[in-house]
Design a protein around this motif. Structure first.
Motif, PDB file in Angstrom:
ATOM      1  N   LEU A 106       0.827  -1.308   0.042  1.00 54.17           N
ATOM      2  CA  LEU A 106      -0.112   0.238  -0.193  1.00 54.17           C
ATOM      3  C   LEU A 106       0.830   1.162  -0.028  1.00 54.17           C
ATOM      4  CD1 LEU A 106      -2.815  -1.011   2.567  1.00 54.17           C
ATOM      5  CD2 LEU A 106      -3.111  -0.684   0.152  1.00 54.17           C
ATOM      6  N   GLY A 107       2.054   1.268   0.492  1.00 55.70           N
ATOM      7  CA  GLY A 107       2.938   2.549   0.932  1.00 55.70           C
ATOM      8  C   GLY A 107       3.946   2.685  -0.432  1.00 55.70           C
ATOM      9  N   ARG A 108       4.409   1.501  -0.816  1.00 59.55           N
ATOM     10  CA  ARG A 108       5.485   1.373  -1.631  1.00 59.55           C
ATOM     11  C   ARG A 108       5.124   0.958  -2.823  1.00 59.55           C
ATOM     12  NH1 ARG A 108       9.071  -2.047  -1.021  1.00 59.55           N
ATOM     13  NH2 ARG A 108      11.145  -1.093  -1.333  1.00 59.55           N
ATOM     14  N   THR A 109       3.867   1.854  -3.818  1.00 58.08           N
ATOM     15  CA  THR A 109       3.690   1.362  -5.092  1.00 58.08           C
ATOM     16  C   THR A 109       4.332   1.810  -6.096  1.00 58.08           C
ATOM     17  OG1 THR A 109       2.526   3.667  -4.995  1.00 58.08           O
ATOM     18  CG2 THR A 109       1.323   1.877  -4.229  1.00 58.08           C
ATOM     19  N   ASN A 110       5.749   2.301  -5.842  1.00 57.53           N
ATOM     20  CA  ASN A 110       6.743   2.639  -6.852  1.00 57.53           C
ATOM     21  C   ASN A 110       7.543   1.245  -7.207  1.00 57.53           C
ATOM     22  OD1 ASN A 110       7.740   3.016  -4.037  1.00 57.53           O
ATOM     23  ND2 ASN A 110       9.612   3.106  -5.070  1.00 57.53           N
ATOM     24  N   THR A 111       7.373   0.091  -6.464  1.00 61.19           N
ATOM     25  CA  THR A 111       7.897  -1.121  -6.793  1.00 61.19           C
ATOM     26  C   THR A 111       6.847  -2.251  -6.697  1.00 61.19           C
ATOM     27  OG1 THR A 111       9.692  -2.522  -6.075  1.00 61.19           O
ATOM     28  CG2 THR A 111       8.771  -1.286  -4.418  1.00 61.19           C
ATOM     29  N   MET A 164       7.215   1.680   7.779  1.00 58.82           N
ATOM     30  CA  MET A 164       5.858   1.536   7.022  1.00 58.82           C
ATOM     31  C   MET A 164       4.920   2.595   7.546  1.00 58.82           C
ATOM     32  SD  MET A 164       6.437  -0.204   4.615  1.00 58.82           S
ATOM     33  CE  MET A 164       7.769  -1.416   4.203  1.00 58.82           C
ATOM     34  N   GLU A 165       4.963   2.820   8.612  1.00 52.70           N
ATOM     35  CA  GLU A 165       3.967   3.781   9.391  1.00 52.70           C
ATOM     36  C   GLU A 165       4.079   5.152   8.915  1.00 52.70           C
ATOM     37  OE1 GLU A 165       4.479   3.173  13.548  1.00 52.70           O
ATOM     38  OE2 GLU A 165       2.978   1.802  13.612  1.00 52.70           O
ATOM     39  N   GLY A 166       5.357   5.737   8.606  1.00 49.96           N
ATOM     40  CA  GLY A 166       5.833   6.854   7.995  1.00 49.96           C
ATOM     41  C   GLY A 166       5.087   6.851   6.643  1.00 49.96           C
ATOM     42  N   LEU A 167       5.546   5.892   5.626  1.00 54.53           N
ATOM     43  CA  LEU A 167       4.951   5.789   4.436  1.00 54.53           C
ATOM     44  C   LEU A 167       3.562   5.769   4.048  1.00 54.53           C
ATOM     45  CD1 LEU A 167       7.510   3.198   2.949  1.00 54.53           C
ATOM     46  CD2 LEU A 167       7.623   5.533   2.657  1.00 54.53           C
ATOM     47  N   LEU A 168       2.900   5.103   5.056  1.00 57.48           N
ATOM     48  CA  LEU A 168       1.494   5.034   4.962  1.00 57.48           C
ATOM     49  C   LEU A 168       0.849   6.332   5.213  1.00 57.48           C
ATOM     50  CD1 LEU A 168       0.649   1.503   6.319  1.00 57.48           C
ATOM     51  CD2 LEU A 168       0.517   2.107   3.899  1.00 57.48           C
ATOM     52  N   ALA A 169       1.297   7.058   6.184  1.00 53.81           N
ATOM     53  CA  ALA A 169       1.047   8.173   6.757  1.00 53.81           C
ATOM     54  C   ALA A 169       1.174   9.451   5.266  1.00 53.81           C
ATOM     55  CB  ALA A 169       1.406   8.697   7.896  1.00 53.81           C
ATOM     56  N   ARG A 170       2.132   9.138   4.771  1.00 49.42           N
ATOM     57  CA  ARG A 170       2.745  10.140   3.792  1.00 49.42           C
ATOM     58  C   ARG A 170       1.648  10.131   2.624  1.00 49.42           C
ATOM     59  NH1 ARG A 170       8.089   8.985   0.607  1.00 49.42           N
ATOM     60  NH2 ARG A 170       6.566   7.726  -0.638  1.00 49.42           N
ATOM     61  N   GLU A 171       1.366   8.790   2.212  1.00 53.38           N
ATOM     62  CA  GLU A 171       0.518   8.442   1.218  1.00 53.38           C
ATOM     63  C   GLU A 171      -1.055   8.559   1.173  1.00 53.38           C
ATOM     64  OE1 GLU A 171       1.710   8.252  -1.885  1.00 53.38           O
ATOM     65  OE2 GLU A 171       3.702   8.839  -0.764  1.00 53.38           O
ATOM     66  N   GLY A 172      -1.156   8.865   2.635  1.00 56.22           N
ATOM     67  CA  GLY A 172      -2.712   8.843   3.261  1.00 56.22           C
ATOM     68  C   GLY A 172      -3.465   7.578   2.940  1.00 56.22           C
ATOM     69  N   THR A 174      -3.105   5.227   5.495  1.00 60.10           N
ATOM     70  CA  THR A 174      -2.945   4.631   7.271  1.00 60.10           C
ATOM     71  C   THR A 174      -4.096   4.104   7.484  1.00 60.10           C
ATOM     72  OG1 THR A 174      -1.361   6.049   7.818  1.00 60.10           O
ATOM     73  CG2 THR A 174      -2.687   5.063   9.523  1.00 60.10           C
ATOM     74  N   GLU A 175      -5.541   4.468   7.230  1.00 61.49           N
ATOM     75  CA  GLU A 175      -6.619   4.039   7.754  1.00 61.49           C
ATOM     76  C   GLU A 175      -7.173   2.878   6.767  1.00 61.49           C
ATOM     77  OE1 GLU A 175      -9.800   6.988   7.821  1.00 61.49           O
ATOM     78  OE2 GLU A 175      -8.998   7.954   9.493  1.00 61.49           O
ATOM     79  N   LEU A 176      -6.580   2.621   5.555  1.00 63.39           N
ATOM     80  CA  LEU A 176      -7.022   1.674   4.604  1.00 63.39           C
ATOM     81  C   LEU A 176      -5.906   0.531   5.196  1.00 63.39           C
ATOM     82  CD1 LEU A 176      -8.337   0.547   2.206  1.00 63.39           C
ATOM     83  CD2 LEU A 176      -6.522   1.572   0.888  1.00 63.39           C
ATOM     84  N   ALA A 177      -5.081   0.854   5.306  1.00 61.54           N
ATOM     85  CA  ALA A 177      -4.150  -0.371   5.818  1.00 61.54           C
ATOM     86  C   ALA A 177      -4.426  -1.044   7.225  1.00 61.54           C
ATOM     87  CB  ALA A 177      -2.526  -0.084   6.174  1.00 61.54           C
ATOM     88  N   GLN A 178      -5.128  -0.275   8.177  1.00 64.56           N
ATOM     89  CA  GLN A 178      -5.673  -0.641   9.104  1.00 64.56           C
ATOM     90  C   GLN A 178      -6.783  -1.698   9.051  1.00 64.56           C
ATOM     91  OE1 GLN A 178      -4.137  -0.426  12.552  1.00 64.56           O
ATOM     92  NE2 GLN A 178      -5.619  -1.868  12.730  1.00 64.56           N
ATOM     93  N   ALA A 179      -7.793  -1.113   8.091  1.00 64.25           N
ATOM     94  CA  ALA A 179      -8.751  -1.978   7.796  1.00 64.25           C
ATOM     95  C   ALA A 179      -8.485  -3.369   7.108  1.00 64.25           C
ATOM     96  CB  ALA A 179      -9.784  -1.306   6.732  1.00 64.25           C
ATOM     97  N   CYS A 180      -7.437  -3.409   6.537  1.00 69.14           N
ATOM     98  CA  CYS A 180      -6.949  -4.562   5.932  1.00 69.14           C
ATOM     99  C   CYS A 180      -6.277  -5.360   7.024  1.00 69.14           C
ATOM    100  CB  CYS A 180      -5.617  -4.259   4.815  1.00 69.14           C
ATOM    101  SG  CYS A 180      -6.137  -3.632   3.217  1.00 69.14           S
ATOM    102  N   PHE A 181      -5.477  -4.901   8.004  1.00 65.15           N
ATOM    103  CA  PHE A 181      -5.077  -5.508   8.930  1.00 65.15           C
ATOM    104  C   PHE A 181      -6.355  -6.202   9.999  1.00 65.15           C
ATOM    105  CE2 PHE A 181      -1.317  -2.476   9.108  1.00 65.15           C
ATOM    106  CZ  PHE A 181      -0.947  -2.940   8.066  1.00 65.15           C
ATOM    107  N   ASP A 182      -7.192  -5.518  10.056  1.00 63.90           N
ATOM    108  CA  ASP A 182      -8.501  -5.965  10.892  1.00 63.90           C
ATOM    109  C   ASP A 182      -9.106  -7.141  10.101  1.00 63.90           C
ATOM    110  OD1 ASP A 182      -7.751  -3.725  12.746  1.00 63.90           O
ATOM    111  OD2 ASP A 182      -9.410  -2.517  11.803  1.00 63.90           O
TER     112      ASP A 182
END
Length: 203
Positions: A106-111, A164-172, A174-182
């Motif tokens: 989710l955070g490193r979509t450049n690769t 990862m927390e920093g990257l997810l926050a930068r890309e907006g 974080t909440e989407l990732a948390q929903a996936c984790f849940d």
């Protein structure tokens, strides 16, 4: 050099984790209902790795209590398989979860490279070996090389989570990732129940 502590059958009751614990598993293969769980690796991010050898048919109540503890976040890399294997072997629902592989996707979509070795190399400057990945984890005695390999799969997950927390926050995201984790415990339950390949959200 990391400290590696080997335990037989279960995690000792006096080994505890606060806040979060990095977790990985080693198995005899990748089929949930065919291949047995052999080893569970745990680290509190302090350079110490606890290896728990899992024996066929033996219970591991302390380990299961940790996996189900709502106060301790379990950090995995590719949680889906490990959580499904723990559910298959012990019937335990592992939660809450943080998955560094999902976070990377989710955070490193450049690769398209999201493997643990790549993340450790790119983000931490650490080159970990995957040479022992397909070794015999059901052997009567684990070699030092196997134990060091197993430990490397959890020793760096806390640091990767922070990146990862920093990257997810930068890309907006974080909440989407948390929903996936849940959702991961239920995704694993679907795998165990037979819906590993079918997309139940598809038309």
């Amino acid at each position: 050099m990391a400290e590696i502590i080997l335990h037989d059958t279960d995690l000792p009751a006096d080994v505890t984790f606060t806040g979060s614990v990095a977790v990985d598993t080693e198995t005899m293969g990748l089929k949930l209902h065919r291949d047995r769980l052999c080893l569970v690796q745990l680290s509190g991010g302090d350079g110490v790795c606890h290896l728990v050898r899992i024996h066929p048919g033996a219970a591991a109540p302390n380990l299961c209590a940790l996996m189900a503890d709502p106060a301790v976040t379990k950090i995995f890399h590719f949680a889906r398989f490990d959580v499904a294997m723990l559910l298959t072997r012990f019937g335990v629902r592992t939660a809450p979860i943080y998955c560094t592989k999902i976070a990377s996707k989710l955070g490193r979509t450049n690769t398209e490279a999201h493997g643990l070795r790549v993340l450790c190399k790119d983000l931490l400057g650490i080159d970990i070996s995957k040479q022992m990945q397909s070794s015999d984890w059901g052997a009567d005695t684990l070699s030092r090389e196997q134990m060091e390999y197993a430990a490397s799969d959890v020793l760096y997950l806390h640091r990767l989570k922070a990146h990862m927390e920093g990257l997810l926050a930068r890309e907006g995201r974080t909440e989407l990732a948390q929903a996936c984790f849940d959702f991961l415990p239920d995704r694993a339950a679907l795998d165990v129940a037979g819906w590993a390949e079918e997309d139940i959200f598809a038309h």
